[in-house]
Write a protein that holds these residues in place. Structure first.
Motif, PDB file in Angstrom:
ATOM      1  N   ASP A 294       0.853  -1.183   0.000  1.00  0.00           N
ATOM      2  CA  ASP A 294       0.000   0.000   0.000  1.00  0.00           C
ATOM      3  C   ASP A 294       0.893   1.239   0.000  1.00  0.00           C
ATOM      4  O   ASP A 294       1.506   1.575   1.004  1.00  0.00           O
ATOM      5  CB  ASP A 294      -0.901  -0.025   1.242  1.00  0.00           C
ATOM      6  N   GLU A 295       0.969   1.885  -1.131  1.00  0.00           N
ATOM      7  CA  GLU A 295       1.804   3.084  -1.290  1.00  0.00           C
ATOM      8  C   GLU A 295       3.169   2.955  -0.639  1.00  0.00           C
ATOM      9  O   GLU A 295       3.498   3.673   0.294  1.00  0.00           O
ATOM     10  CB  GLU A 295       1.094   4.284  -0.696  1.00  0.00           C
ATOM     11  N   PRO A 296       3.970   2.041  -1.144  1.00  0.00           N
ATOM     12  CA  PRO A 296       5.261   1.792  -0.494  1.00  0.00           C
ATOM     13  C   PRO A 296       6.238   2.948  -0.597  1.00  0.00           C
ATOM     14  O   PRO A 296       7.231   2.962   0.103  1.00  0.00           O
ATOM     15  CB  PRO A 296       5.797   0.576  -1.258  1.00  0.00           C
ATOM     16  N   THR A 297       5.953   3.934  -1.432  1.00  0.00           N
ATOM     17  CA  THR A 297       6.926   5.020  -1.584  1.00  0.00           C
ATOM     18  C   THR A 297       6.446   6.332  -0.974  1.00  0.00           C
ATOM     19  O   THR A 297       7.132   7.348  -1.085  1.00  0.00           O
ATOM     20  CB  THR A 297       7.244   5.273  -3.077  1.00  0.00           C
ATOM     21  N   ALA A 298       5.303   6.306  -0.288  1.00  0.00           N
ATOM     22  CA  ALA A 298       4.764   7.546   0.279  1.00  0.00           C
ATOM     23  C   ALA A 298       5.794   8.218   1.183  1.00  0.00           C
ATOM     24  O   ALA A 298       6.400   7.566   2.033  1.00  0.00           O
ATOM     25  CB  ALA A 298       3.496   7.249   1.079  1.00  0.00           C
ATOM     26  N   GLY A 299       5.997   9.501   0.983  1.00  0.00           N
ATOM     27  CA  GLY A 299       6.867  10.277   1.855  1.00  0.00           C
ATOM     28  C   GLY A 299       8.354  10.080   1.623  1.00  0.00           C
ATOM     29  O   GLY A 299       9.156  10.676   2.327  1.00  0.00           O
ATOM     30  N   LEU A 300       8.746   9.254   0.681  1.00  0.00           N
ATOM     31  CA  LEU A 300      10.183   9.073   0.418  1.00  0.00           C
ATOM     32  C   LEU A 300      10.670  10.107  -0.585  1.00  0.00           C
ATOM     33  O   LEU A 300       9.899  10.619  -1.385  1.00  0.00           O
ATOM     34  CB  LEU A 300      10.437   7.672  -0.151  1.00  0.00           C
ATOM     35  N   ASP A 301      11.963  10.388  -0.551  1.00  0.00           N
ATOM     36  CA  ASP A 301      12.478  11.289  -1.580  1.00  0.00           C
ATOM     37  C   ASP A 301      12.696  10.496  -2.874  1.00  0.00           C
ATOM     38  O   ASP A 301      12.651   9.270  -2.861  1.00  0.00           O
ATOM     39  CB  ASP A 301      13.723  12.056  -1.097  1.00  0.00           C
ATOM     40  N   PRO A 302      12.867  11.225  -4.008  1.00  0.00           N
ATOM     41  CA  PRO A 302      12.877  10.520  -5.305  1.00  0.00           C
ATOM     42  C   PRO A 302      13.882   9.368  -5.369  1.00  0.00           C
ATOM     43  O   PRO A 302      13.595   8.329  -5.950  1.00  0.00           O
ATOM     44  CB  PRO A 302      13.241  11.625  -6.297  1.00  0.00           C
ATOM     45  N   LYS A 303      15.036   9.546  -4.739  1.00  0.00           N
ATOM     46  CA  LYS A 303      16.067   8.525  -4.812  1.00  0.00           C
ATOM     47  C   LYS A 303      15.619   7.255  -4.080  1.00  0.00           C
ATOM     48  O   LYS A 303      15.681   6.155  -4.633  1.00  0.00           O
ATOM     49  CB  LYS A 303      17.346   9.084  -4.184  1.00  0.00           C
ATOM     50  N   SER A 304      15.170   7.406  -2.846  1.00  0.00           N
ATOM     51  CA  SER A 304      14.709   6.242  -2.092  1.00  0.00           C
ATOM     52  C   SER A 304      13.507   5.608  -2.768  1.00  0.00           C
ATOM     53  O   SER A 304      13.345   4.395  -2.762  1.00  0.00           O
ATOM     54  CB  SER A 304      14.297   6.635  -0.674  1.00  0.00           C
ATOM     55  N   ARG A 305      12.661   6.449  -3.349  1.00  0.00           N
ATOM     56  CA  ARG A 305      11.493   5.938  -4.051  1.00  0.00           C
ATOM     57  C   ARG A 305      11.914   5.003  -5.178  1.00  0.00           C
ATOM     58  O   ARG A 305      11.429   3.870  -5.282  1.00  0.00           O
ATOM     59  CB  ARG A 305      10.687   7.103  -4.622  1.00  0.00           C
ATOM     60  N   ASP A 306      12.877   5.470  -5.990  1.00  0.00           N
ATOM     61  CA  ASP A 306      13.323   4.650  -7.113  1.00  0.00           C
ATOM     62  C   ASP A 306      13.955   3.355  -6.634  1.00  0.00           C
ATOM     63  O   ASP A 306      13.779   2.308  -7.241  1.00  0.00           O
ATOM     64  CB  ASP A 306      14.312   5.441  -7.984  1.00  0.00           C
ATOM     65  N   GLU A 307      14.688   3.433  -5.523  1.00  0.00           N
ATOM     66  CA  GLU A 307      15.321   2.227  -4.997  1.00  0.00           C
ATOM     67  C   GLU A 307      14.272   1.210  -4.571  1.00  0.00           C
ATOM     68  O   GLU A 307      14.340   0.026  -4.918  1.00  0.00           O
ATOM     69  CB  GLU A 307      16.223   2.573  -3.806  1.00  0.00           C
ATOM     70  N   VAL A 308      13.283   1.673  -3.804  1.00  0.00           N
ATOM     71  CA  VAL A 308      12.244   0.759  -3.323  1.00  0.00           C
ATOM     72  C   VAL A 308      11.488   0.142  -4.500  1.00  0.00           C
ATOM     73  O   VAL A 308      11.263  -1.073  -4.555  1.00  0.00           O
ATOM     74  CB  VAL A 308      11.274   1.490  -2.363  1.00  0.00           C
ATOM     75  N   LEU A 309      11.143   0.983  -5.477  1.00  0.00           N
ATOM     76  CA  LEU A 309      10.380   0.460  -6.613  1.00  0.00           C
ATOM     77  C   LEU A 309      11.185  -0.565  -7.410  1.00  0.00           C
ATOM     78  O   LEU A 309      10.653  -1.581  -7.848  1.00  0.00           O
ATOM     79  CB  LEU A 309       9.929   1.601  -7.525  1.00  0.00           C
ATOM     80  N   SER A 310      12.483  -0.315  -7.563  1.00  0.00           N
ATOM     81  CA  SER A 310      13.241  -1.264  -8.364  1.00  0.00           C
ATOM     82  C   SER A 310      13.409  -2.588  -7.616  1.00  0.00           C
ATOM     83  O   SER A 310      13.447  -3.648  -8.232  1.00  0.00           O
ATOM     84  CB  SER A 310      14.574  -0.669  -8.813  1.00  0.00           C
ATOM     85  N   GLN A 311      13.470  -2.528  -6.280  1.00  0.00           N
ATOM     86  CA  GLN A 311      13.520  -3.789  -5.514  1.00  0.00           C
ATOM     87  C   GLN A 311      12.222  -4.579  -5.677  1.00  0.00           C
ATOM     88  O   GLN A 311      12.232  -5.802  -5.793  1.00  0.00           O
ATOM     89  CB  GLN A 311      13.752  -3.520  -4.024  1.00  0.00           C
ATOM     90  N   ILE A 312      11.114  -3.852  -5.685  1.00  0.00           N
ATOM     91  CA  ILE A 312       9.824  -4.533  -5.867  1.00  0.00           C
ATOM     92  C   ILE A 312       9.780  -5.196  -7.239  1.00  0.00           C
ATOM     93  O   ILE A 312       9.307  -6.324  -7.391  1.00  0.00           O
ATOM     94  CB  ILE A 312       8.666  -3.529  -5.700  1.00  0.00           C
ATOM     95  N   LYS A 313      10.326  -4.475  -8.218  1.00  0.00           N
ATOM     96  CA  LYS A 313      10.332  -5.036  -9.574  1.00  0.00           C
ATOM     97  C   LYS A 313      11.170  -6.319  -9.628  1.00  0.00           C
ATOM     98  O   LYS A 313      10.810  -7.299 -10.282  1.00  0.00           O
ATOM     99  CB  LYS A 313      10.859  -3.989 -10.560  1.00  0.00           C
ATOM    100  N   ILE A 314      12.286  -6.313  -8.917  1.00  0.00           N
ATOM    101  CA  ILE A 314      13.134  -7.505  -8.883  1.00  0.00           C
ATOM    102  C   ILE A 314      12.378  -8.672  -8.238  1.00  0.00           C
ATOM    103  O   ILE A 314      12.405  -9.802  -8.737  1.00  0.00           O
ATOM    104  CB  ILE A 314      14.439  -7.209  -8.115  1.00  0.00           C
ATOM    105  N   LEU A 315      11.681  -8.374  -7.135  1.00  0.00           N
ATOM    106  CA  LEU A 315      10.887  -9.422  -6.478  1.00  0.00           C
ATOM    107  C   LEU A 315       9.926 -10.066  -7.458  1.00  0.00           C
ATOM    108  O   LEU A 315       9.702 -11.272  -7.455  1.00  0.00           O
ATOM    109  CB  LEU A 315      10.064  -8.825  -5.328  1.00  0.00           C
TER     110      LEU A 315
END
Lengths: 284, 278, 265
Positions: free
Chosen positions: A169-190
Motif C-alpha cells: 500500500d503506497e510503499p513510496t509515500a513520503g520518500l524522496d525521489p532517490k529512495s522511491r526509485d530504490e524501493v520500486l526497483s527492488q519490488i520489480k526484482i521481487l
C-alpha cells in the motif's frame, strides 16, 4: 489463477445508522505472477479490498481464493492466509519494534513457527532481496537507519514470510525521489526474479505506468475499470472524473494528436515518447 | 525589492551521540525577496529542513547569521516578533494541530500573542475563509482529510498575519487531491495576500511555477535560479537523485538524439508549441 | 472495536445545558456527586433522580446514545451489585447454592447499584454536553485561585487539551499497528496471560515510539506558533456568566439543600 475474488461485498457497521458499503460486489481474477496496479482516490475502497486479501477483514458476503485455497471459508487459520499473502501497509517502518534489524525481520517467520535454520535463511535472503547488506545491517537498531532503509527493512519483514502474493500500500509515500526509485526497483526484482504476484497501490500514475501489467481502478467501493495500462490510460477523461489522472507524458501525446500530429496516443513512459517523437520529426 | 529573509554564511553543527560533530549546514547564503515564491528541493538529509527551522528561530546558527525582516534570530528579545513574522507549517498534519476544534486551533497562536478576544474571533474567521475551511470551524480535526488538516494548519499561521510562511514538505503525506488543495491555497496566499512563501518539497511539479528554485545537497546550496534554469540541468539533478518533470526529461532525451530543442521546457503546452512550430 | 467507546465523548448539539458556563457545570457536577453520597435512603434519591432527568432532557443528548456509551461499564455495575447482594449479613430470604441473599443485602445492592448508575450517568453527561476545550478552560479558571500556592493550572489544562486531542489519533494508530503486526503473523488474542502480555510488545513499542515522535513534533509546532506558557495568554472565548448560569446554580443548590434537609432535619 493466483487470486480469485467473487462477489465480494463489505459493509461497515451493518444494521446501524452508520452503515456504509465499502465494497460493492467486486469480482477480480489475477493470474499467477502478475503485477497489478490498484488505483483510486482516498476512500474508494482500495484499503478495504487489500485487507480482505490478507484476512484482516472478513467479507459481508462473497468469496476469495488464493491459488485455489478459499481463505474466506469458515475455520481457516489466519496463519494459512498470512503465509500466502503478505501485506505491507503504508509507512511500514512504523511497525518496527525490535532491537536489531535481524530480530525484526525474523518476527514474521517466527510467528509462522518455522525452524531456527529456516528463519535464519529467510532473514538473510530477504534483507539482501530488498537491497541491503545483511552483514552491515543485521545487528544495527532499525531506528538508527535512514528513512528509505527503515522502509526496506519493514518490507523485508513481510517478504521473509515468503508470500505467494505481495500487496504493497503506497510503499513510496513520503520518500524522496532517490529512495522511491530504490524501493520500486527492488519490488520489480521481487516480481521479475521470484515470480511473486504483486499488487501495488499507488497514487503516482507515472510509477504505475512504468511497472505494472494490469491496472484496477476503484471508485466508491466498485471496481470500475480493469485492463492493461494502454486500455486504462486511454480513458483519461473518465479517470479525471474519478479524481485520478494519466502520466504527464500521456497527456502530452494526446495534446499533440489533437493538434493534428500523426502520433500514437497510448504512450506512458518518457522512453517510448522519445522514440515516437523522433519518428515524427525524422519522418518529415 | 526588499529582502524579507537574509541568510549569511549559515553553518549549523550538532553533536551526535557523544562527540562526533556533524555539520548539517556548511555555509549557506540566501536572500528571499518580499512576496517571492521560493521552492527548496533536495533529498532527505540535504539540509533543507534544518535551514527552514533557522528562519523561524527554532534552530539557531552555529556560525553565520539569519535575519528575518532585518531582525537577527540570535537576538532573544526579538524571538516572538520573528516567529510571528515567519510562520511555519510542518510535514505531518496530525502533529501540529493542538486543539480539539478547528477554530480553537486556529486561535492558538493568537492567544499566545495575547490578542484581545474580539479580534481573535475576527482573525480566525478571516483565516479560515482564506483557506476555504470556514464551514468546518466547529469540527474535530480527526474528522478531516489530510489536505483539510494541512489547510487548518496554514490558517493557524496566517491568522498571526505573518509576512512569510515556511512550509516544510507540507504535501509529503497527502494524496493527490490533498496536495492540490494545499498547493492552490499556498499559491493564492502568495498571489492575493502577497505573503512570501518558502516551500520545501520533493515533488518537482510543485516547483515549476515558483519564482525561484534552489537545490540543496549535503548542507550546501548547489543550484539556484528560475525553474527553467534549474530544471534544464537534467543531468545534474539526476546525479543528485532528484526528479525533473517528464516533458523536461523528454526534451533532454531528444537533444541527446541530436534534435535541436530548448532544454528549458517545463510544461506540456510549451512542448506542444515547440513541436508544432518546427 | 476501539472506536466503539463513546463514554465521555462530546455530543455536539445546541442545548441550554451545552451553553452553560463550564465552571457551573463542573461545580454542579461536584455538588451532584456529593449529594449522591449524602443520600441515605431510597426516598431521598428522588431529588438527584429528578435533577438528573431534568438535565438529561434539557441536554438533548438521546438517552439511548448515553446508555450505549455506558455498556463497557455494565460489568462494574453488575459486580458492585453482586458483591453487595451476597456479602451483606442479615435476614436470609433466598439461598443460591452456598450463597445467601439477605434482605439487607438486596436493599444494599439496589441502593449501591443505583448510586453507581446515577454517578456514571451524571458525570458522563458533563463530558457529553461540554466540549473538551470548554472543560479544560473551566478547570483552568476554577484552579486559578490556587495558582498562588503553586498549582500549575494552565499547564494542567493544556495537558488535558492535548491528551483529548490525541486520543482519536492514537486509537487510530493502535488499530493500524495492530493490523500491520497481525499481517506479520502476530497473535493478540490467544494464549495465557503471560503470552498475551508478551504479544503486546510489538504493539506497544511502535506505539510509544510514535507517541514520542508526535510529542516532539507537536512541541516544535507549538513553539513555532509563539507558545510560551500561560503568561499573558488571552482566550478566544472568554468565559462569562449569564442568567442561565445563575438559574442553574440555584437549581443545584436547591437540590442539595433538599437532600440535606431530608437527611438532617
Amino acid at each position: 489463477m493466483s487470486i480469485l475474488i467473487e462477489n465480494l461485498t463489505h459493509i461497515y457497521n451493518q444494521n446501524t445508522p452508520f452503515e456504509t458499503t465499502a465494497l460493492n460486489n467486486v469480482n477480480v481474477e489475477i493470474g499467477k505472477g502478475e503485477f497489478i496496479g490498484l488505483i483510486g482516490h482516498t476512500g474508494s475502497g482500495k484499503s478495504t479490498l487489500i485487507q480482505h486479501l490478507n484476512g484482516l477483514l472478513k467479507p459481508s458476503s462473497g468469496k476469495i481464493s488464493i491459488n485455489g485455497f478459499d481463505i474466506t471459508k469458515k475455520g481457516v487459520a489466519l496463519k494459512e492466509i498470512r503465509q500466502r499473502v503478505g501485506l505491507v501497509f503504508q509507512y511500514p517502518e512504523h511497525q518496527l519494534f525490535e532491537e536489531t534489524v535481524y530480530k525484526d525481520v525474523a518476527f514474521g517467520p517466527t510467528n509462522l513457527g518455522l525452524t531456527e535454520e529456516e528463519i535464519d535463511k529467510r532473514v538473510k535472503e530477504s534483507i539482501e532481496l530488498v537491497g541491503l547488506s545483511f552483514k552491515d545491517v543485521k545487528d544495527r537498531s532499525p531506528f538508527e537507519l535512514s528513512g528509505g532503509q527503515k522502509r526496506r527493512v519493514a518490507i523485508a519483514g513481510v517478504v521473509a514470510m515468503k508470500p505467494e502474493v505481495l500487496i504493497l500500500d503506497e510503499p513510496t509515500a513520503g520518500l524522496d525521489p532517490k529512495s522511491r526509485d530504490e524501493v520500486l526497483s527492488q519490488i520489480k526484482i521481487l516480481h521479475d526474479k521470484y515470480k511473486i504476484t504483486i499488487i501495488l497501490v499507488s497514487h503516482s500514475m507515472e510509477d504505475i505506468a512504468r511497472l505494472v501489467d494490469k491496472i484496477f481502478v476503484m471508485d466508491h467501493g466498485n471496481l470500475v475499470l480493469t485492463g492493461v495500462p494502454k486500455e486504462v490510460f486511454s480513458k483519461s477523461e473518465y479517470l479525471e472524473s474519478l479524481g485520478l489522472g494519466v502520466p504527464q507524458i500521456t497527456n502530452l501525446m494526446k495534446k499533440l494528436k489533437k493538434s493534428g500530429k500523426d502520433i500514437k496516443e497510448d504512450i506512458f513512459t518518457v522512453e517510448d515518447a522519445t522514440q515516437e517523437i523522433l519518428k515524427l520529426i525524422r519522418g518529415k | 525589492m526588499k529582502n524579507i529573509i537574509e541568510i549569511k554564511d549559515l553553518i549549523y553543527e550538532y553533536r551526535k551521540d557523544g562527540d562526533e560533530k556533524i555539520q548539517a549546514l556548511k555555509g549557506v547564503t540566501l536572500n528571499v525577496d518580499e512576496g517571492e515564491f521560493l521552492v527548496v528541493i533536495g533529498h532527505n538529509g540535504s539540509g533543507k529542513s534544518t535551514m527552514a527551522k533557522h528562519i523561524n528561530a527554532l534552530l539557531l546558527p552555529s556560525g553565520g547569521k539569519v535575519y528575518v525582516k532585518g531582525l537577527d534570530t540570535l537576538d532573544e528579545s526579538k524571538l516572538w516578533n520573528i516567529r510571528q513574522s515567519a510562520g511555519m507549517v510542518f510535514q505531518n498534519p496530525d502533529n501540529q494541530i493542538v486543539a480539539t476544534v478547528v477554530e480553537e486551533d486556529v486561535a492558538f497562536g493568537l492567544e499566545n500573542l495575547g490578542i484581545p478576544p474580539s479580534e481573535i474571533r475576527e482573525r480566525v474567521k478571516r483565516a479560515l475563509k482564506a483557506v476555504g475551511m470556514y464551514e468546518f470551524r466547529k469540527k474535530g480535526p480527526h474528522l478531516l482529510s489530510g489536505g483539510q488538516k494541512q489547510r487548518v494548519a496554514i490558517a493557524g499561521v496566517i491568522a498571526m498575519k505573518p509576512e512569510c510562511i515556511i512550509l516544510d514538505e507540507p504535501t509529503a503525506m497527502l494524496d493527490p487531491s490533498g496536495r492540490k488543495e494545499v498547493m492552490d491555497t499556498i499559491y493564492r496566499l502568495n498571489k492575493e495576500e502577497g505573503i512570501t512563501i518558502v516551500h520545501i518539497t520533493h515533488y518537482m511539479d510543485e516547483a515549476v511555477s515558483a519564482d525561484r528554485v534552489i537545490v540543496m545537497e549535503d548542507g550546501h546550496m548547489v543550484l539556484e535560479g528560475s525553474p527553467k534554469k534549474v530544471f534544464s540541468q537534467v543531468k545534474t539533478l539526476k546525479q543528485l537523485g532528484l526528479d525533473v518533470p517528464q516533458v523536461t526529461e523528454l526534451a533532454y532525451q531528444l537533444k541527446k538524439e541530436g534534435i535541436l530543442i530548448p532544454q528549458d521546457i517545463l510544461t506540456i503546452d510549451e512542448m506542444v508549441r515547440y513541436l508544432c512550430q518546427s | 472495536m476501539l472506536k466503539d467507546i463513546t463514554i465521555g465523548q462530546y455530543y455536539p448539539v445546541d442545548s441550554i445545558i451545552h451553553r452553560l458556563d463550564p465552571r457551573i457545570k463542573i461545580l454542579s457536577t461536584f455538588v451532584y456527586i456529593l449529594s449522591l453520597f449524602i443520600v441515605k435512603d431510597f426516598t431521598a434519591y428522588l431529588y438527584p433522580v429528578i435533577f438528573l432527568a431534568g438535565v438529561v432532557m434539557l441536554s438533548k443528548v438521546p438517552p439511548s446514545y448515553m446508555l450505549r456509551g455506558l455498556k463497557p461499564l455494565f460489568l462494574i455495575i453488575i459486580l458492585t451489585f453482586s458483591i453487595n447482594i451476597f456479602l451483606t449479613k442479615g435476614e436470609v430470604i433466598y439461598q443460591l447454592g452456598p450463597l445467601d441473599v439477605t434482605k439487607e443485602g438486596l436493599h444494599q445492592a439496589i441502593f449501591m447499584g443505583l448510586r453507581l448508575i446515577l454517578l456514571i450517568v451524571g458525570t458522563s453527561l458533563l463530558t457529553l454536553a461540554t466540549s473538551p476545550i470548554q472543560l479544560t478552560d473551566g478547570i483552568e479558571k476554577i484552579l486559578d485561585p490556587f495558582k498562588k500556592i503553586g498549582v500549575p493550572a494552565h499547564e494542567l489544562a493544556m495537558m488535558m487539551t492535548i491528551a483529548l486531542r490525541f486520543i482519536p489519533t492514537l486509537l487510530e494508530e493502535t488499530d493500524k499497528i495492530m493490523k500491520a503486526q497481525m499481517a506479520r503473523g502476530a497473535d493478540f488474542e490467544s494464549g495465557n496471560i503471560l503470552n498475551r502480555a508478551k504479544s503486546l510488545v510489538p504493539l506497544l513499542v511502535p506505539l510509544f515510539i510514535s507517541a514520542f515522535r508526535r510529542a516532539e513534533e507537536l512541541a516544535m509546532a507549538m513553539e513555532a506558533r509563539c507558545y510560551r506558557g500561560g503568561e499573558n495568554r488571552t482566550r478566544m472565548k472568554e468565559l462569562s456568566f449569564h442568567t442561565r448560569d445563575f438559574i442553574a446554580s440555584v437549581v443545584t443548590m436547591l437540590m442539595i439543600g433538599a437532600i440535606l434537609i431530608d437527611r438532617f432535619i
